[in-house]
Write a protein that holds these residues in place. Structure first.
Motif, PDB file in Angstrom:
ATOM      1  N   SER A   1      29.879 -89.095 -27.459  1.00 27.96           N
ATOM      2  CA  SER A   1      29.552 -90.344 -28.165  1.00 27.96           C
ATOM      3  C   SER A   1      30.841 -90.903 -28.742  1.00 27.96           C
ATOM      4  O   SER A   1      31.117 -90.817 -29.937  1.00 27.96           O
ATOM      5  CB  SER A   1      28.514 -90.089 -29.259  1.00 27.96           C
ATOM      6  OG  SER A   1      27.254 -89.769 -28.710  1.00 27.96           O
ATOM      7  N   GLN A   2      31.665 -91.451 -27.845  1.00 30.49           N
ATOM      8  CA  GLN A   2      32.965 -91.990 -28.214  1.00 30.49           C
ATOM      9  C   GLN A   2      33.095 -93.439 -27.772  1.00 30.49           C
ATOM     10  O   GLN A   2      32.406 -93.900 -26.866  1.00 30.49           O
ATOM     11  CB  GLN A   2      34.086 -91.210 -27.532  1.00 30.49           C
ATOM     12  CG  GLN A   2      34.227 -89.769 -27.908  1.00 30.49           C
ATOM     13  CD  GLN A   2      35.509 -89.189 -27.330  1.00 30.49           C
ATOM     14  OE1 GLN A   2      36.610 -89.702 -27.547  1.00 30.49           O
ATOM     15  NE2 GLN A   2      35.371 -88.099 -26.580  1.00 30.49           N
ATOM     16  N   LEU A   3      34.038 -94.127 -28.436  1.00 29.36           N
ATOM     17  CA  LEU A   3      34.447 -95.455 -27.992  1.00 29.36           C
ATOM     18  C   LEU A   3      35.662 -95.326 -27.084  1.00 29.36           C
ATOM     19  O   LEU A   3      36.475 -94.420 -27.231  1.00 29.36           O
ATOM     20  CB  LEU A   3      34.818 -96.338 -29.186  1.00 29.36           C
ATOM     21  CG  LEU A   3      33.714 -96.703 -30.174  1.00 29.36           C
ATOM     22  CD1 LEU A   3      34.300 -97.494 -31.330  1.00 29.36           C
ATOM     23  CD2 LEU A   3      32.610 -97.497 -29.495  1.00 29.36           C
ATOM     24  N   LEU A   4      35.770 -96.247 -26.137  1.00 26.83           N
ATOM     25  CA  LEU A   4      36.921 -96.323 -25.240  1.00 26.83           C
ATOM     26  C   LEU A   4      37.551 -97.707 -25.312  1.00 26.83           C
ATOM     27  O   LEU A   4      36.853 -98.692 -25.475  1.00 26.83           O
ATOM     28  CB  LEU A   4      36.475 -96.044 -23.799  1.00 26.83           C
ATOM     29  CG  LEU A   4      35.865 -94.657 -23.509  1.00 26.83           C
ATOM     30  CD1 LEU A   4      35.390 -94.595 -22.064  1.00 26.83           C
ATOM     31  CD2 LEU A   4      36.859 -93.542 -23.801  1.00 26.83           C
ATOM     32  N   PRO A   5      38.899 -97.772 -25.198  1.00 24.18           N
ATOM     33  CA  PRO A   5      39.877 -96.684 -25.090  1.00 24.18           C
ATOM     34  C   PRO A   5      40.244 -96.153 -26.479  1.00 24.18           C
ATOM     35  O   PRO A   5      40.832 -96.869 -27.292  1.00 24.18           O
ATOM     36  CB  PRO A   5      41.071 -97.351 -24.419  1.00 24.18           C
ATOM     37  CG  PRO A   5      40.981 -98.796 -24.863  1.00 24.18           C
ATOM     38  CD  PRO A   5      39.521 -99.091 -25.018  1.00 24.18           C
ATOM     39  N   ALA A   6      39.901 -94.914 -26.755  1.00 25.25           N
ATOM     40  CA  ALA A   6      39.992 -94.356 -28.101  1.00 25.25           C
ATOM     41  C   ALA A   6      41.414 -94.388 -28.660  1.00 25.25           C
ATOM     42  O   ALA A   6      41.616 -94.721 -29.833  1.00 25.25           O
ATOM     43  CB  ALA A   6      39.454 -92.927 -28.104  1.00 25.25           C
TER      44      ALA A   6
END
Length: 554
Positions: A113-118
């Motif tokens: 559960s991450q945002l890209l581009p981190a």
């Protein structure tokens, strides 16, 4: 499980144009920053016919060293709603560079559960923080130059309120002396730096409804007093046009995506312990305009960010969430129950029972705003089944919906139960109720928050705070909402008081006037607007790989 960096390396993000397509955003409204990021011309977009989405607010119990995971939960919930066939857009804050390099590390979620581009979001992103820093410091430079060049406005150098900022944790800059070095170097005076996230320019940008509104806010920003005790505003220095020019692109929200391709607007980044703790109003409105569901978060625990979300952002911006998700973990509640951090992996039902009072208080606080909370237990690998059952039983006892969420390890699939709870409760949502009315005296607004939300017995105002209250009355600013700056790690103003403190008093040290932002900043306890670095900053673990990715950024 793979590390965050390894998960990102295996990701296959879509082009930002395809993400815009999911929201119905025309490509001529995009200002691309490479393939995976773009700014959205929200001024033009919001003039078109759009959706009337439903807003979900993510908050949490009182923060601990174990971490609660609001951002990760926000992302996981968004991915889960998308898996259920819903149109969804996240509206989140931008990370501040200082904490990324300090203690916190990155602020783009984690696991699946991450945002890209981190790495780009955490470092520089599209330059919004730099623009805010530049605009803030332009005003500082013009104030000092005005005094040096004859001081037509009769500014008292001892009463300059406006401080410089930088986006770095640097305690050495909290208090400085400017203008040293002789006659040609300016007029000596005391000053100092705040972190960029605490700048009033950041607060103004995040509460502005439009470019014209931001211009008006900049113009009426109180920056100093003259020798006759009269206020001096930024508009009088004829520099706000240039400040607005520096903020031209920063006013537009930034479009990115999650690991599962869910659109996310990441814009603005005020801290909740020293500012109002919410992403920009423009980004929130844009998300509501483009999707059936908009998910946003407020910084730190419900007592800080979420109280300000309701009493400042909702009041000034006309938004109203249908559901409040309270994020907590077994580990966090055990810490509130007195368990030592080194033993968090061990089962301890006694500590957990003691720590549940912190969850109880935050549930009570949500209800004070006429909102229904959903408790999201952010799952950690190895959480004892008995501890999970105990938290679920407490929620059942309080008649509060509960969901165990495994979004860190499983992405959207792991948050399906939470998404279903949110959908069910949203249908019966009632309008929010502010905690206090604006026509109350400032002291009573502060007392109301401290007693009702923190659980304080009373509030003590120092002589400086009493002097500030008289100044606010003279300037006829008593009807502004209050933004309390407080230690985030406790419901009280003492970070050592964990769990649910009782019978304590809150000490108000001073009150700062943020006339441009439209609120009064109430400084309590030992809170500082410029953090310092820990003994071993997160930056010590960073390295740049040959493929351009940053190892150690989590």
């Amino acid at each position: 499980m793979l590390s965050d960096v390894e998960i990102r390396r295996q990701a296959h993000p879509q082009s930002i144009g395809k993400i815009a397509d999911r929201l119905g955003i025309s490509h001529d409204l995009l200002l691309p920053y490479g393939r995976e990021m773009a700014k959205v011309n929200s001024g033009r977009l919001l003039k078109t016919k759009g959706k009337q989405g439903r807003l979900v607010l993510i908050s949490a119990t009182t923060p601990t060293a174990a971490g609660e995971g609001k951002t990760t939960t926000s992302i996981g919930l968004g991915q889960a709603l998308s898996r259920l066939g819903e149109s969804v857009c996240l509206a989140l804050r931008e990370p501040s560079l200082g904490p990324c390099l300090g203690m916190k590390g990155g602020a783009t979620g984690g696991g699946y559960s991450q945002l890209l581009p981190a790495d780009r979001i955490n470092l520089h992103f599209t330059g919004d923080f730099h623009a805010i820093t530049s605009a803030n410091n332009l005003l500082s430079a013009v104030i000092d130059n005005h005094i040096y060049q004859g001081n037509k406005l009769n500014i008292d150098p001892r009463r300059v309120l406006w401080r410089r900022v930088c986006d770095m944790n640097d305690r050495s800059l909290r208090h400085i002396v400017l203008g040293l070095g002789g006659k040609l170097q300016g007029i000596p005076r005391e000053g100092g730096f705040d972190i960029t996230a605490a700048s009033e320019v950041m607060a103004m940008l995040c509460l502005a409804e439009s470019q014209a509104d931001l211009q008006q806010r900049l113009d009426k920003t109180l920056v100093a007093f003259d020798y006759d005790e009269k206020p001096v505003y930024a508009g009088q220095l004829k520099v706000t046009g240039a400040m607005l020019a520096l903020l031209r692109d920063a006013l537009h929200p930034n479009l990115v995506q999650t690991l599962e391709g869910v659109p996310a607007l990441v814009h603005g980044g005020p801290f909740a312990n020293i500012a109002h703790g919410c992403n920009s109003l423009i980004a929130t409105r844009t998300a509501l305009h483009c999707a059936d569901w908009a998910i946003t978060e407020a910084g730190f625990g419900f007592d800080l960010g979420a109280e300000k979300f309701f009493d400042i952002k909702c009041r000034l911006g006309g938004v109203d969430p249908v559901v409040v998700v309270l994020v907590t973990t077994c580990r966090a509640l055990k810490l509130h129950g007195g368990q030592q951090k080194k033993h968090l992996g061990e089962k301890d039902l006694s500590a957990l029972r003691r720590g549940l009072v912190n969850l109880d208080k935050h549930i009570e606080n949500v209800l004070k705003f006429n909102k229904q909370p959903v408790v999201a237990l952010n799952s950690f690998s190895g959480d004892p089944v008995a501890e999970v059952a105990l938290i679920e039983a407490r929620c059942r006892e309080l008649d509060v919906p509960f969901a165990l969420s495994d979004h860190f390890a499983r992405g959207g699939e792991g948050a399906i139960a939470l998404a279903e709870q949110v959908k069910q409760i949203a249908d019966s949502a009632e309008p929010y109720k502010p905690l206090y009315e604006l026509d109350l005296p400032v002291e009573e607004k502060v007392r109301t928050i401290c007693r009702e939300i923190y659980g304080a017995h009373d509030v003590a105002f120092t002589k400086q705070a009493e002097k500030d209250l008289r100044q606010i009355e003279v300037l006829d600013l008593e009807d502004l909402p209050v933004c309390i700056a407080k230690a985030p790690g406790s419901l009280s103003d003492d970070p050592k008081l964990i769990g649910r403190p009782r019978d304590f008093d809150v000490t108000v040290r001073s009150i700062q006037i943020n006339s441009g932002a439209g609120f009064l900043v109430v400084l309590t306890g030992d809170i500082l607007r410029m953090p310092g670095l820990p003994k071993h900053p997160a930056a010590e673990n960073w390295s740049l790989s040959e493929d351009g990715s940053i190892d150690g950024l989590h």
